[in-house]
Each structure stands twice: as C-alpha cells, then as structure tokens.
Scaffold this motif. Sequence first.
Motif, PDB file in Angstrom:
ATOM      1  N   ILE A   6       0.867  -1.174   0.000  1.00  0.00           N
ATOM      2  CA  ILE A   6       0.000   0.000   0.000  1.00  0.00           C
ATOM      3  C   ILE A   6       0.905   1.225   0.000  1.00  0.00           C
ATOM      4  O   ILE A   6       1.538   1.551   1.004  1.00  0.00           O
ATOM      5  N   GLU A   7       0.987   1.896  -1.139  1.00  0.00           N
ATOM      6  CA  GLU A   7       1.979   2.955  -1.341  1.00  0.00           C
ATOM      7  C   GLU A   7       1.479   3.905  -2.420  1.00  0.00           C
ATOM      8  O   GLU A   7       1.196   3.486  -3.540  1.00  0.00           O
ATOM      9  N   ASP A   8       1.349   5.196  -2.074  1.00  0.00           N
ATOM     10  CA  ASP A   8       0.806   6.146  -3.045  1.00  0.00           C
ATOM     11  C   ASP A   8       1.854   6.650  -4.030  1.00  0.00           C
ATOM     12  O   ASP A   8       1.509   7.244  -5.049  1.00  0.00           O
ATOM     13  N   ASN A   9       3.117   6.402  -3.758  1.00  0.00           N
ATOM     14  CA  ASN A   9       4.186   6.822  -4.674  1.00  0.00           C
ATOM     15  C   ASN A   9       4.421   5.702  -5.688  1.00  0.00           C
ATOM     16  O   ASN A   9       5.006   4.666  -5.366  1.00  0.00           O
ATOM     17  N   LYS A  10       3.967   5.919  -6.908  1.00  0.00           N
ATOM     18  CA  LYS A  10       4.049   4.854  -7.909  1.00  0.00           C
ATOM     19  C   LYS A  10       5.490   4.532  -8.302  1.00  0.00           C
ATOM     20  O   LYS A  10       5.780   3.409  -8.716  1.00  0.00           O
ATOM     21  N   SER A  11       6.388   5.492  -8.185  1.00  0.00           N
ATOM     22  CA  SER A  11       7.794   5.207  -8.479  1.00  0.00           C
ATOM     23  C   SER A  11       8.359   4.190  -7.495  1.00  0.00           C
ATOM     24  O   SER A  11       9.091   3.271  -7.877  1.00  0.00           O
ATOM     25  N   ALA A  82       7.834   8.110   6.023  1.00  0.00           N
ATOM     26  CA  ALA A  82       8.841   9.158   5.898  1.00  0.00           C
ATOM     27  C   ALA A  82       8.868  10.028   7.145  1.00  0.00           C
ATOM     28  O   ALA A  82       9.670  10.930   7.268  1.00  0.00           O
ATOM     29  N   ARG A  83       7.973   9.749   8.075  1.00  0.00           N
ATOM     30  CA  ARG A  83       7.887  10.557   9.279  1.00  0.00           C
ATOM     31  C   ARG A  83       9.052  10.237  10.214  1.00  0.00           C
ATOM     32  O   ARG A  83       9.389   9.087  10.434  1.00  0.00           O
ATOM     33  N   ASP A  84       9.638  11.272  10.783  1.00  0.00           N
ATOM     34  CA  ASP A  84      10.780  11.089  11.673  1.00  0.00           C
ATOM     35  C   ASP A  84      10.362  10.988  13.139  1.00  0.00           C
ATOM     36  O   ASP A  84      11.151  10.617  13.988  1.00  0.00           O
ATOM     37  N   SER A  85       9.123  11.349  13.420  1.00  0.00           N
ATOM     38  CA  SER A  85       8.676  11.392  14.805  1.00  0.00           C
ATOM     39  C   SER A  85       8.565   9.994  15.396  1.00  0.00           C
ATOM     40  O   SER A  85       7.912   9.116  14.839  1.00  0.00           O
ATOM     41  N   LYS A 103      11.546   5.777   5.429  1.00  0.00           N
ATOM     42  CA  LYS A 103      11.983   6.234   4.115  1.00  0.00           C
ATOM     43  C   LYS A 103      13.027   7.331   4.255  1.00  0.00           C
ATOM     44  O   LYS A 103      12.953   8.107   5.216  1.00  0.00           O
ATOM     45  N   PRO A 104      13.958   7.437   3.329  1.00  0.00           N
ATOM     46  CA  PRO A 104      14.168   6.518   2.196  1.00  0.00           C
ATOM     47  C   PRO A 104      14.805   5.218   2.681  1.00  0.00           C
ATOM     48  O   PRO A 104      15.597   5.224   3.617  1.00  0.00           O
ATOM     49  N   PHE A 105      14.433   4.112   2.040  1.00  0.00           N
ATOM     50  CA  PHE A 105      14.939   2.820   2.475  1.00  0.00           C
ATOM     51  C   PHE A 105      15.590   2.084   1.310  1.00  0.00           C
ATOM     52  O   PHE A 105      15.313   2.354   0.143  1.00  0.00           O
ATOM     53  N   SER A 106      16.434   1.154   1.629  1.00  0.00           N
ATOM     54  CA  SER A 106      17.033   0.283   0.626  1.00  0.00           C
ATOM     55  C   SER A 106      16.068  -0.852   0.318  1.00  0.00           C
ATOM     56  O   SER A 106      15.554  -1.496   1.243  1.00  0.00           O
ATOM     57  N   PRO A 107      15.785  -1.127  -0.955  1.00  0.00           N
ATOM     58  CA  PRO A 107      14.923  -2.259  -1.293  1.00  0.00           C
ATOM     59  C   PRO A 107      15.415  -3.567  -0.689  1.00  0.00           C
ATOM     60  O   PRO A 107      14.613  -4.407  -0.254  1.00  0.00           O
ATOM     61  N   ILE A 108      16.721  -3.737  -0.630  1.00  0.00           N
ATOM     62  CA  ILE A 108      17.280  -4.976  -0.064  1.00  0.00           C
ATOM     63  C   ILE A 108      16.950  -5.071   1.419  1.00  0.00           C
ATOM     64  O   ILE A 108      16.644  -6.151   1.936  1.00  0.00           O
ATOM     65  N   THR A 109      16.985  -3.927   2.118  1.00  0.00           N
ATOM     66  CA  THR A 109      16.630  -3.914   3.539  1.00  0.00           C
ATOM     67  C   THR A 109      15.171  -4.287   3.734  1.00  0.00           C
ATOM     68  O   THR A 109      14.834  -5.087   4.618  1.00  0.00           O
ATOM     69  N   LEU A 110      14.292  -3.726   2.911  1.00  0.00           N
ATOM     70  CA  LEU A 110      12.869  -4.047   3.029  1.00  0.00           C
ATOM     71  C   LEU A 110      12.626  -5.523   2.739  1.00  0.00           C
ATOM     72  O   LEU A 110      11.858  -6.192   3.455  1.00  0.00           O
ATOM     73  N   ILE A 111      13.268  -6.062   1.721  1.00  0.00           N
ATOM     74  CA  ILE A 111      13.118  -7.481   1.406  1.00  0.00           C
ATOM     75  C   ILE A 111      13.554  -8.332   2.600  1.00  0.00           C
ATOM     76  O   ILE A 111      12.892  -9.315   2.963  1.00  0.00           O
ATOM     77  N   ALA A 112      14.662  -7.959   3.233  1.00  0.00           N
ATOM     78  CA  ALA A 112      15.162  -8.716   4.388  1.00  0.00           C
ATOM     79  C   ALA A 112      14.174  -8.654   5.547  1.00  0.00           C
ATOM     80  O   ALA A 112      13.935  -9.664   6.228  1.00  0.00           O
ATOM     81  N   ARG A 113      13.600  -7.487   5.776  1.00  0.00           N
ATOM     82  CA  ARG A 113      12.612  -7.345   6.851  1.00  0.00           C
ATOM     83  C   ARG A 113      11.379  -8.207   6.566  1.00  0.00           C
ATOM     84  O   ARG A 113      10.837  -8.843   7.459  1.00  0.00           O
ATOM     85  N   ILE A 114      10.924  -8.191   5.317  1.00  0.00           N
ATOM     86  CA  ILE A 114       9.755  -8.989   4.936  1.00  0.00           C
ATOM     87  C   ILE A 114      10.030 -10.470   5.169  1.00  0.00           C
ATOM     88  O   ILE A 114       9.207 -11.204   5.727  1.00  0.00           O
ATOM     89  N   LYS A 115      11.197 -10.940   4.741  1.00  0.00           N
ATOM     90  CA  LYS A 115      11.540 -12.353   4.895  1.00  0.00           C
ATOM     91  C   LYS A 115      11.611 -12.749   6.367  1.00  0.00           C
ATOM     92  O   LYS A 115      11.131 -13.820   6.758  1.00  0.00           O
ATOM     93  N   ALA A 116      12.212 -11.898   7.192  1.00  0.00           N
ATOM     94  CA  ALA A 116      12.343 -12.206   8.611  1.00  0.00           C
ATOM     95  C   ALA A 116      10.974 -12.311   9.274  1.00  0.00           C
ATOM     96  O   ALA A 116      10.710 -13.238  10.053  1.00  0.00           O
ATOM     97  N   LEU A 117      10.077 -11.383   8.959  1.00  0.00           N
ATOM     98  CA  LEU A 117       8.744 -11.393   9.549  1.00  0.00           C
ATOM     99  C   LEU A 117       7.922 -12.560   9.017  1.00  0.00           C
ATOM    100  O   LEU A 117       7.165 -13.202   9.753  1.00  0.00           O
ATOM    101  N   HIS A 118       8.097 -12.863   7.727  1.00  0.00           N
ATOM    102  CA  HIS A 118       7.341 -13.956   7.125  1.00  0.00           C
ATOM    103  C   HIS A 118       7.760 -15.305   7.694  1.00  0.00           C
ATOM    104  O   HIS A 118       6.925 -16.205   7.859  1.00  0.00           O
ATOM    105  N   ARG A 119       9.044 -15.472   8.004  1.00  0.00           N
ATOM    106  CA  ARG A 119       9.502 -16.734   8.600  1.00  0.00           C
ATOM    107  C   ARG A 119       8.757 -17.025   9.884  1.00  0.00           C
ATOM    108  O   ARG A 119       8.326 -18.151  10.123  1.00  0.00           O
ATOM    109  N   ARG A 120       8.599 -15.998  10.698  1.00  0.00           N
ATOM    110  CA  ARG A 120       7.892 -16.191  11.966  1.00  0.00           C
ATOM    111  C   ARG A 120       6.417 -16.492  11.729  1.00  0.00           C
ATOM    112  O   ARG A 120       5.837 -17.372  12.351  1.00  0.00           O
ATOM    113  N   ALA A 121       5.801 -15.743  10.836  1.00  0.00           N
ATOM    114  CA  ALA A 121       4.379 -15.941  10.577  1.00  0.00           C
ATOM    115  C   ALA A 121       4.110 -17.311   9.967  1.00  0.00           C
ATOM    116  O   ALA A 121       3.097 -17.945  10.241  1.00  0.00           O
ATOM    117  N   ASP A 122       5.045 -17.779   9.146  1.00  0.00           N
ATOM    118  CA  ASP A 122       4.856 -19.046   8.455  1.00  0.00           C
ATOM    119  C   ASP A 122       4.850 -20.227   9.423  1.00  0.00           C
ATOM    120  O   ASP A 122       4.213 -21.248   9.164  1.00  0.00           O
TER     121      ASP A 122
END
Length: 242
Positions: A6-11, A82-85, A103-122
């Motif tokens: 869910i992301e309004d920035n299409k880029s 993107a909020r710093d608060s 944000k801004p984030f590294s795509p590789i970092t986001l992928i790693a976070r997703i995988k780590a969270l998914h392992r637990r959920a799985d």
Amino acid sequence: MKLLMIEDNKSVSEMMAMFFKKEKWDAHFAYDGNEAVEMFNEDVDGWDMVTLDLNLPGKDGMQVSADIRKASPTVPIIMLTARDSESDQVLGLEMGADDYVTKPFSPITLIARIKALHRRADLAKTTPADQPASTVSSFDVQTDHFKLNTKTREAYLADKQIQDLTPKEFDLLKTLAQKPRQVFSREQLLQLVWDYEYYGDERTVDAHIKKLRQKIEKAGPQIIQTVWGVGYKFDDSGVDAQ
C-alpha cells in the motif's frame, strides 16, 4: 508469498515490483487507503504480508492499519513511513503494525525485513489440519499457570488460550516466559526478539508489550510485569491470587 503493498508513490511501487518479481512473490499494489482496505477485504485469509505507507490519500495509514488488523488479527504488517517522529512510529505499532521501515529505504533492507517477519508468521501455519493444535506436541514452555507451544504458536494462561498473537508478540512472550522472573532490559529484548538492529529504538519494545498485555488480559491476569528503570519480566506467581 502473496503480498499487498500500500503505497501512493508509484515510483516506489514500480521499483519494489521488480524486487518482488525477482523473489517470485505474488505482489499486489494499492495507491490510496480506501482502495487498500477494499483489496485486503476481498481476500482476508489469502494475504501473507502487508507493507503500508502512513501518508496515504483517501484514508490515513493509521486507520488502514487498524481496519486491516480488525479484519485479520495476525497478518504481518510492515509500515513504510517518511515521518521522523518517534511518536508516529510507536503509534503505528500500537495500531497493529509489526514493524516499520523509515523512508528513504534500501529495497534490499525491506526485502530482508519482509523475509524475517514472514519466517515467523509461516511457523503458525505448520500445524496438521487433522489434529487439534493443542495436542500436536508437548509444550515447550510450561509453568504452573502458563504453557506455550512453538510449533503450533499457541499460548495458554490458566488453560485459556491467548488469542490472535502476531509473530512478534508470540516471540516476545516466549522470550520472557522461558526465564520466569528474570528481568530483561529493552535493549536485550531488541537483540533477542528482532533479527536486525533497531539502533536503540527501545520504544518499539514498549509498543509491543502494550499490545501483548491487552491480549493477555482477555485470557486472565497480567503476567508481564514492568520493572521500573530496568525493563520487563514474566511472572505468573500471582495468578492464583486473582
């Protein structure tokens, strides 16, 4: 993995679509809050992961998180903000998110976070369908009033199941319960429960403890105690007195 971004920035969405495709994930995209809730509700039990931007048109990300969590208490949610608060980040966690990436984030970092969270959920989906979850195997953590099974991802207080634990909440409860009455600092819990560095953001622990306590209280007396100035501990010795 079936993922809703869910992301309004299409880029940003187009960039992440390439990374999701490389991982062979079934990625879907929503660009405003109302569209996101509608898409999620079309297949509530089918989603394996949600990434959620807080700054959305139509419906604010905080409300989207609350709506998704109401429909599915356990689907993993990662906030993108993107909020710093710190207050915004902690509020997002309290509204039901499991994790956040700034944000801004590294795509590789986001992928790693997703995988780590998914392992637990799985792990929560490994219980054989033809057997009652509570009888699949013995409990890994058991005290006089509490028991926990890591294979079925179930936890019971006074024989009543603690319902709708997210992957992080379950792991946090397990970490504390494995060593009753031992006091854990917030920094220790970040190191033990989270797979990556949070750079000292200890309020993440507080937000998850708050949600965990709310779910525990639906099953029985409070067993997560605050040790002021130090951290938290598991103690079920007062259950009989309740």
